[in-house]
Design an enzyme around this catalytic site. Structure first.
Site, PDB file in Angstrom:
ATOM      1  N   LYS A  16      38.410  15.431  -0.899  1.00 43.57           N
ATOM      2  CA  LYS A  16      39.419  14.290  -0.255  1.00 43.57           C
ATOM      3  C   LYS A  16      40.629  14.113  -1.516  1.00 43.57           C
ATOM      4  O   LYS A  16      41.709  14.060  -1.070  1.00 43.57           O
ATOM      5  CB  LYS A  16      38.722  13.163  -0.110  1.00 43.57           C
ATOM      6  CG  LYS A  16      37.632  13.130   1.045  1.00 43.57           C
ATOM      7  CD  LYS A  16      37.016  11.659   1.268  1.00 43.57           C
ATOM      8  CE  LYS A  16      36.082  11.069   0.132  1.00 43.57           C
ATOM      9  NZ  LYS A  16      35.132  12.045  -0.246  1.00 43.57           N
ATOM     10  N   ARG A  90      34.820   3.238   4.960  1.00 34.73           N
ATOM     11  CA  ARG A  90      33.718   4.069   5.083  1.00 34.73           C
ATOM     12  C   ARG A  90      32.584   3.312   6.232  1.00 34.73           C
ATOM     13  O   ARG A  90      31.567   3.938   6.310  1.00 34.73           O
ATOM     14  CB  ARG A  90      33.109   3.989   3.638  1.00 34.73           C
ATOM     15  CG  ARG A  90      33.268   4.907   2.781  1.00 34.73           C
ATOM     16  CD  ARG A  90      32.748   4.618   1.604  1.00 34.73           C
ATOM     17  NE  ARG A  90      32.285   5.713   0.668  1.00 34.73           N
ATOM     18  CZ  ARG A  90      33.157   6.481  -0.389  1.00 34.73           C
ATOM     19  NH1 ARG A  90      34.355   6.284  -0.442  1.00 34.73           N
ATOM     20  NH2 ARG A  90      32.642   7.519  -0.725  1.00 34.73           N
ATOM     21  N   ARG A 129      32.252  19.256 -10.895  1.00 35.92           N
ATOM     22  CA  ARG A 129      33.312  18.475 -11.013  1.00 35.92           C
ATOM     23  C   ARG A 129      33.658  17.945 -12.376  1.00 35.92           C
ATOM     24  O   ARG A 129      32.808  17.372 -12.898  1.00 35.92           O
ATOM     25  CB  ARG A 129      33.580  17.456  -9.898  1.00 35.92           C
ATOM     26  CG  ARG A 129      34.928  16.667 -10.350  1.00 35.92           C
ATOM     27  CD  ARG A 129      35.046  15.315  -9.318  1.00 35.92           C
ATOM     28  NE  ARG A 129      34.077  14.972  -8.768  1.00 35.92           N
ATOM     29  CZ  ARG A 129      33.645  14.289  -7.474  1.00 35.92           C
ATOM     30  NH1 ARG A 129      34.835  14.225  -6.681  1.00 35.92           N
ATOM     31  NH2 ARG A 129      32.691  13.804  -6.991  1.00 35.92           N
ATOM     32  N   ARG A 158      31.551  12.422 -13.887  1.00 32.85           N
ATOM     33  CA  ARG A 158      30.982  11.171 -13.196  1.00 32.85           C
ATOM     34  C   ARG A 158      29.373  11.117 -13.337  1.00 32.85           C
ATOM     35  O   ARG A 158      28.780  11.784 -12.780  1.00 32.85           O
ATOM     36  CB  ARG A 158      31.638  10.915 -11.790  1.00 32.85           C
ATOM     37  CG  ARG A 158      32.985  10.579 -11.793  1.00 32.85           C
ATOM     38  CD  ARG A 158      33.641  10.875 -10.390  1.00 32.85           C
ATOM     39  NE  ARG A 158      32.849  10.251  -9.241  1.00 32.85           N
ATOM     40  CZ  ARG A 158      33.251  10.351  -8.109  1.00 32.85           C
ATOM     41  NH1 ARG A 158      34.486  10.789  -7.935  1.00 32.85           N
ATOM     42  NH2 ARG A 158      32.485   9.968  -7.161  1.00 32.85           N
ATOM     43  N   ARG A 169      24.244  10.171  -2.026  1.00 28.78           N
ATOM     44  CA  ARG A 169      25.590   9.887  -1.638  1.00 28.78           C
ATOM     45  C   ARG A 169      25.784  10.744  -0.289  1.00 28.78           C
ATOM     46  O   ARG A 169      26.417  10.067   0.825  1.00 28.78           O
ATOM     47  CB  ARG A 169      26.680  10.301  -2.544  1.00 28.78           C
ATOM     48  CG  ARG A 169      26.737   9.146  -3.780  1.00 28.78           C
ATOM     49  CD  ARG A 169      27.407   9.626  -4.975  1.00 28.78           C
ATOM     50  NE  ARG A 169      28.651  10.033  -4.725  1.00 28.78           N
ATOM     51  CZ  ARG A 169      29.445  11.029  -5.251  1.00 28.78           C
ATOM     52  NH1 ARG A 169      28.807  11.534  -6.435  1.00 28.78           N
ATOM     53  NH2 ARG A 169      30.716  11.319  -4.951  1.00 28.78           N
TER      54      ARG A 169
END
Ligand code: AP5
Length: 222
Positions: A16, A90, A129, A158, A169
């Site tokens: 995203k 969400r 990431r 993160r 998640r």
């Protein structure tokens, strides 16, 4: 130009943020990421500890917190021509809340694009990431490694990108979209694209879903 009030939905690591940056640059609209806003609030010491913990554990923060952030942000001058919401809404209460916020400002949402990616790819994408803290540029250690000019100290991993948290998640996302996607489908606002393939391939699918031609946006900025 049509279709400039947009939502990108997708599981963690779907791409995203990566796609939002390209689409927003193309259309000249701001990317509004509730995840980025919450992380900025955390970095500024303005996010209550309870919410910091919820995020780190892979849970959602309360609807009213994110709705408050979006309510303020979409009324800012740069969002007048349009915006791309990344990671919001969400939940269905967030979706109805967004409708209310937009109605208050005399506008409506144009389209919601959902990016679909299988679970095994999502984990690999999220765990590897890295984000450049100074520029917000998103890298991937395998598919899109940072250039040598970016110091390791400037690359953020993160806290919610640990494998177990990513799995949680994904579960949260699956539970929430069971309601959210039908909400938009019933209203004729939902388009789904595959997020498997190169970043450019996915961009082409998102642009097609938004009915943006290859010249549109580029020509306007030229
Ligand atoms: P948020 O920041 O929104 O995270 P997310 O939705 O889990 O999504 P990600 O940022 O993990 O992934 P992405 O889809 O943006 O993927 P990216 O482009 O980076 O939310 C974080 C937390 O904040 C939530 O868990 C919650 O606690 C809270 N929160 C936020 N919004 C909320 C809301 N509305 N309500 C309640 N709580 C909220 O790509 C991932 C990696 O893959 C990158 O390394 C990238 O380089 C790579 N990549 C991307 N595309 C490709 C491709 N095509 N091929 C190969 N690699 C690719």
């Amino acid at each position: 130009m049509a279709n400039t009030r947009l939502v990108l939905v997708g599981p963690p690591g779907a791409g995203k943020g990566t796609q939002a940056k390209v689409i927003c640059a193309r259309l000249g609209i701001p990317q509004i990421s509730t995840g980025d806003m919450l992380r900025a609030a955390k970095a500024a010491g303005k996010l209550p500890q309870e919410l910091v913990k919820q995020m780190a554990a892979g849970g959602l923060v309360p609807d009213e917190v994110v709705l408050g952030l979006v309510d303020q942000r979409v009324t800012e001058p740069d969002a007048k021509p349009g915006f791309l919401l990344d990671g919001f809404p969400r939940t269905t209460p967030q979706a109805t809340g967004l409708d209310d916020v937009l109605a208050k400002n005399g506008v409506k949402l144009d389209l919601v694009v959902a990016i679909d990616v299988p679970k095994d790819l999502l984990v690999e994408r999220a765990v590897l990431r890295r984000t450049d803290k100074r520029t917000g540029q998103i890298y991937h250690l395998k598919y899109n490694p940072p250039p040598a000019s970016v110091a390791e100290a400037d690359l953020e991993h993160r806290p919610d990108d640990q494998e177990a948290v990513v799995a949680k998640r994904i579960d949260v996302y699956e539970a929430m979209t069971a309601e959210l996607l039908p909400f938009y489908e019933k209203r004729g606002k939902l388009k789904r694209v595959s997020g498997v393939g190169t970043v450019d391939e996915v961009t082409q699918r998102v642009l097609a879903a938004l009915e943006i031609t290859s010249q549109e946006g580029q020509a306007e900025r030229a």
